[in-house]
Write a protein that holds these residues in place. Sequence first.
Motif, PDB file in Angstrom:
ATOM      1  N   LEU A  16      46.637  41.208  37.568  1.00  0.00           N
ATOM      2  CA  LEU A  16      45.999  39.766  37.322  1.00  0.00           C
ATOM      3  C   LEU A  16      46.341  39.388  39.576  1.00  0.00           C
ATOM      4  O   LEU A  16      45.782  38.189  40.039  1.00  0.00           O
ATOM      5  CB  LEU A  16      47.215  39.572  36.890  1.00  0.00           C
ATOM      6  N   ARG A  17      47.371  40.337  39.822  1.00  0.00           N
ATOM      7  CA  ARG A  17      47.378  39.972  41.621  1.00  0.00           C
ATOM      8  C   ARG A  17      45.888  40.219  42.419  1.00  0.00           C
ATOM      9  O   ARG A  17      45.665  39.127  43.874  1.00  0.00           O
ATOM     10  CB  ARG A  17      48.731  40.206  42.410  1.00  0.00           C
ATOM     11  N   TYR A  18      45.010  40.632  41.936  1.00  0.00           N
ATOM     12  CA  TYR A  18      43.566  41.074  42.528  1.00  0.00           C
ATOM     13  C   TYR A  18      43.256  39.611  41.963  1.00  0.00           C
ATOM     14  O   TYR A  18      41.547  39.481  42.007  1.00  0.00           O
ATOM     15  CB  TYR A  18      43.496  42.142  42.512  1.00  0.00           C
ATOM     16  N   LEU A  19      43.030  38.670  41.601  1.00  0.00           N
ATOM     17  CA  LEU A  19      42.094  37.993  40.463  1.00  0.00           C
ATOM     18  C   LEU A  19      41.821  37.219  41.049  1.00  0.00           C
ATOM     19  O   LEU A  19      40.803  36.786  41.272  1.00  0.00           O
ATOM     20  CB  LEU A  19      43.254  37.544  38.967  1.00  0.00           C
ATOM     21  N   PRO A  20      42.362  36.088  41.854  1.00  0.00           N
ATOM     22  CA  PRO A  20      41.759  35.061  43.078  1.00  0.00           C
ATOM     23  C   PRO A  20      41.067  35.708  43.870  1.00  0.00           C
ATOM     24  O   PRO A  20      39.777  34.942  43.052  1.00  0.00           O
ATOM     25  CB  PRO A  20      43.194  34.860  43.502  1.00  0.00           C
ATOM     26  N   ARG A  21      40.946  36.743  44.417  1.00  0.00           N
ATOM     27  CA  ARG A  21      39.746  37.743  45.210  1.00  0.00           C
ATOM     28  C   ARG A  21      38.598  38.040  44.261  1.00  0.00           C
ATOM     29  O   ARG A  21      37.334  37.339  44.704  1.00  0.00           O
ATOM     30  CB  ARG A  21      39.967  38.860  46.018  1.00  0.00           C
ATOM     31  N   ALA A  22      39.056  38.102  42.928  1.00  0.00           N
ATOM     32  CA  ALA A  22      37.886  38.560  41.956  1.00  0.00           C
ATOM     33  C   ALA A  22      37.029  37.078  41.587  1.00  0.00           C
ATOM     34  O   ALA A  22      36.151  37.634  41.815  1.00  0.00           O
ATOM     35  CB  ALA A  22      38.292  39.968  40.646  1.00  0.00           C
ATOM     36  N   LEU A  23      37.326  36.365  41.516  1.00  0.00           N
ATOM     37  CA  LEU A  23      37.483  35.545  40.846  1.00  0.00           C
ATOM     38  C   LEU A  23      36.053  35.034  42.364  1.00  0.00           C
ATOM     39  O   LEU A  23      35.087  34.169  41.679  1.00  0.00           O
ATOM     40  CB  LEU A  23      37.813  34.455  40.469  1.00  0.00           C
ATOM     41  N   ALA A  24      36.748  34.576  42.945  1.00  0.00           N
ATOM     42  CA  ALA A  24      34.996  34.212  44.408  1.00  0.00           C
ATOM     43  C   ALA A  24      35.085  35.310  44.752  1.00  0.00           C
ATOM     44  O   ALA A  24      33.535  34.909  46.323  1.00  0.00           O
ATOM     45  CB  ALA A  24      36.524  34.545  45.756  1.00  0.00           C
ATOM     46  N   ALA A  25      34.885  36.842  43.655  1.00  0.00           N
ATOM     47  CA  ALA A  25      33.459  37.056  44.097  1.00  0.00           C
ATOM     48  C   ALA A  25      32.225  36.913  43.267  1.00  0.00           C
ATOM     49  O   ALA A  25      31.763  38.168  43.547  1.00  0.00           O
ATOM     50  CB  ALA A  25      34.017  39.115  44.618  1.00  0.00           C
ATOM     51  N   GLY A  26      31.575  35.963  43.129  1.00  0.00           N
ATOM     52  CA  GLY A  26      30.291  35.789  41.795  1.00  0.00           C
ATOM     53  C   GLY A  26      30.753  36.046  40.679  1.00  0.00           C
ATOM     54  O   GLY A  26      31.937  36.129  40.436  1.00  0.00           O
ATOM     55  N   ASN A  27      29.972  36.437  40.386  1.00  0.00           N
ATOM     56  CA  ASN A  27      29.962  36.053  38.403  1.00  0.00           C
ATOM     57  C   ASN A  27      29.675  37.504  37.845  1.00  0.00           C
ATOM     58  O   ASN A  27      30.008  37.125  36.563  1.00  0.00           O
ATOM     59  CB  ASN A  27      28.919  35.410  38.222  1.00  0.00           C
ATOM     60  N   ASP A  28      30.568  38.310  38.373  1.00  0.00           N
ATOM     61  CA  ASP A  28      30.608  40.260  37.927  1.00  0.00           C
ATOM     62  C   ASP A  28      31.862  39.573  36.706  1.00  0.00           C
ATOM     63  O   ASP A  28      32.113  40.902  36.027  1.00  0.00           O
ATOM     64  CB  ASP A  28      31.272  40.937  38.694  1.00  0.00           C
ATOM     65  N   LEU A  29      33.389  38.918  37.081  1.00  0.00           N
ATOM     66  CA  LEU A  29      33.330  38.778  36.953  1.00  0.00           C
ATOM     67  C   LEU A  29      33.601  38.069  34.956  1.00  0.00           C
ATOM     68  O   LEU A  29      33.459  38.897  33.885  1.00  0.00           O
ATOM     69  CB  LEU A  29      34.994  37.679  36.905  1.00  0.00           C
ATOM     70  N   TRP A  30      32.611  36.643  34.867  1.00  0.00           N
ATOM     71  CA  TRP A  30      32.413  36.724  33.762  1.00  0.00           C
ATOM     72  C   TRP A  30      31.024  36.997  33.579  1.00  0.00           C
ATOM     73  O   TRP A  30      31.666  37.467  31.998  1.00  0.00           O
ATOM     74  CB  TRP A  30      31.599  34.975  34.544  1.00  0.00           C
ATOM     75  N   LYS A  31      30.066  37.534  33.907  1.00  0.00           N
ATOM     76  CA  LYS A  31      29.447  38.978  33.176  1.00  0.00           C
ATOM     77  C   LYS A  31      30.435  39.710  31.671  1.00  0.00           C
ATOM     78  O   LYS A  31      30.201  39.529  31.339  1.00  0.00           O
ATOM     79  CB  LYS A  31      29.152  39.538  33.909  1.00  0.00           C
ATOM     80  N   GLY A  32      31.581  40.227  32.947  1.00  0.00           N
ATOM     81  CA  GLY A  32      32.368  41.329  31.833  1.00  0.00           C
ATOM     82  C   GLY A  32      32.787  40.321  30.909  1.00  0.00           C
ATOM     83  O   GLY A  32      33.084  40.940  29.272  1.00  0.00           O
ATOM     84  N   LEU A  33      33.296  39.345  30.798  1.00  0.00           N
ATOM     85  CA  LEU A  33      34.190  38.344  29.786  1.00  0.00           C
ATOM     86  C   LEU A  33      33.484  37.797  28.763  1.00  0.00           C
ATOM     87  O   LEU A  33      33.395  38.110  27.645  1.00  0.00           O
ATOM     88  CB  LEU A  33      34.455  36.878  30.333  1.00  0.00           C
ATOM     89  N   ARG A  34      31.854  37.528  29.302  1.00  0.00           N
ATOM     90  CA  ARG A  34      30.998  36.942  28.076  1.00  0.00           C
ATOM     91  C   ARG A  34      30.176  38.714  27.691  1.00  0.00           C
ATOM     92  O   ARG A  34      30.221  38.374  26.156  1.00  0.00           O
ATOM     93  CB  ARG A  34      29.412  36.765  28.538  1.00  0.00           C
ATOM     94  N   MET A  35      30.582  39.524  27.833  1.00  0.00           N
ATOM     95  CA  MET A  35      30.244  41.092  27.274  1.00  0.00           C
ATOM     96  C   MET A  35      31.035  41.296  26.204  1.00  0.00           C
ATOM     97  O   MET A  35      31.296  41.607  24.704  1.00  0.00           O
ATOM     98  CB  MET A  35      30.484  42.221  27.632  1.00  0.00           C
ATOM     99  N   MET A  36      32.885  40.991  26.452  1.00  0.00           N
ATOM    100  CA  MET A  36      33.782  41.143  26.136  1.00  0.00           C
ATOM    101  C   MET A  36      33.544  40.140  24.962  1.00  0.00           C
ATOM    102  O   MET A  36      34.326  40.304  23.281  1.00  0.00           O
ATOM    103  CB  MET A  36      35.103  40.931  26.133  1.00  0.00           C
ATOM    104  N   LEU A  37      33.219  38.666  24.596  1.00  0.00           N
ATOM    105  CA  LEU A  37      33.400  37.931  23.550  1.00  0.00           C
ATOM    106  C   LEU A  37      32.347  38.172  22.997  1.00  0.00           C
ATOM    107  O   LEU A  37      32.796  38.323  21.405  1.00  0.00           O
ATOM    108  CB  LEU A  37      32.610  36.966  24.749  1.00  0.00           C
TER     109      LEU A  37
END
Length: 466
Positions: free
Chosen positions: A199-220
């Motif tokens: 979690l402590r790396y999440l803010p930076r990850a969120l700023a890094a574009g949409n890779d995280l959202w892509k992953g969440l969409r796949m999990m969904l």
Amino acid sequence: MRCRGIGIVKQTCQLVVIGAGPAGMAAAQTAAEHGVDVTLFDDQAQPGGQIYRNVDTSPLADTSLLGKDYVFGQPLVQAFRHAELDYYACTSVWYLDKAREIGILKQGVSHKISAQRVIVASGAQERPMPVPNWQLPGVMTAGAGQILLKSAAMVPDNGVVLAGNGPLMLLLAWQYLRAGVNIHAILDTTPKGNLFRALRYLPRALAAGNDLWKGLRMMLSIATARVPYYHCVSELRAEGDNQLQAVSFSAAGRHHRIDTDLLLLHQGVIPGLHSLQEAGCKIDWNEAQQCWQTKVDAWGETSLSGIFVAGDGAAIGGAVAASLSGQLTGLQVAHQLGFLDAGRRDHLARPIIKARDRQLAIRPFLDALYRVADAGMIPPDDTVVCRCEEVSAREIRDVIALGCIGPNQAKAFTRCGMGLCQGRFCAATVEQIFAQQRGESMADVGHTSARPPLKPITLGQLAETI
Ligand SMILES: Cc1cc2nc3c(=O)[nH]c(=O)nc-3n(C[C@H](O)[C@H](O)[C@H](O)COP(=O)(O)OP(=O)(O)OC[C@H]3O[C@@H](n4cnc5c(N)ncnc54)[C@H](O)[C@@H]3O)c2cc1C
């Protein structure tokens, strides 16, 4: 691009690039655009590497089922096909030394050539995931399943169990669902607590574009498809006599068994270091990514002058970061060979470095989230660690108890790592067993050395090397 047959390989090349994945294609094109005479060797029949495998020669009726990131590779491969360079497909590099001598094998003919500069862009490999009975027919890696899908439009016809963790396993599950594959279950081995630590790396990850959202969409979409999903899985075992029949495991304090004739394992990717180790490049242990990495400068030059590494073969960053790092090495090689002055190089490099760093901002989060538990890398005694030479974890532990000093001596004692894959699928496990049994760090245990040939070659071919 000049697609070359075998007869006309130059004996002395200005720049040799090994690998036509995103990194190799970008490095080759960038250097060629600045006037460097580039020769690229890749052992696949088509350019594209792992991610863009067969992207412009796909057997699939509809490539969009593999997702936008895959289709994004089409113009990249097309641009590569039109670049001013020599491209040798179906050509494997079996030797590289510190003097930049290179051995290649194409259509059964072996050649020795030399180069002023070499860029190794040979990519990553899947991290070994040794579980009891993983040598049974019916057990493969998720990467192998995806390669069959991309290169032959082949999917499991009788259902599949996916086990392990990491973005690639998630991606394959999502691609399989879009291809109508029946996924019996997903066995997620991500240890409890990883998400909290990430979690402590999440803010930076969120700023890094949409890779995280892509992953969440796949999990969904996996959850929406109601695929049975088990968390914090441990004690994973493949079961069967001569063929996989079932997989057993523990989850949520209970023991489970699922009948299946296909199990795909995956727990992340690690740099494929064989050619760099064999050449003698300095290699360091990266604890955050739980893997060995080549020591490089800001442009990707290794400890051996004139040998560069780019892409996931340098550090795991994904396809876009691989392409950007390829561009940087291409610029530096053009500079070193006198085609580009330092000012112009730095001017061109600035936006590339910025884009690469943005791409990599998600890594610390992913590395922490998908950190592999020791149990995932250090198997029980009855597990075959080296499948090529059928050496078990028990045998490795026995030679350590006998006083074997390290992974390389274990090779001599047991032949582990001396088979067809040359240690690609056992070295990491043997090193981890040494570290655990000795109570030492991986850096203290050291890495297994690589010897030529890097890829299979016959004695006859070797003897007739031109
Ligand atoms: C099996 C697998 C599947 C993957 N699938 C995806 C995916 O679907 N999506 C995603 O985002 N990421 C995926 N990845 C991660 C992948 O590493 C990166 O996305 C990206 O492909 C890295 O680019 P690269 O240019 O560094 O290496 P790669 O794309 O791996 O390209 C390296 C090329 O070098 C060739 N090569 C290697 N050794 C030699 C040799 N000795 N001689 C000649 N040629 C050689 C390889 O065959 C390959 O064509 C996958 C990784 C693996 C291991």
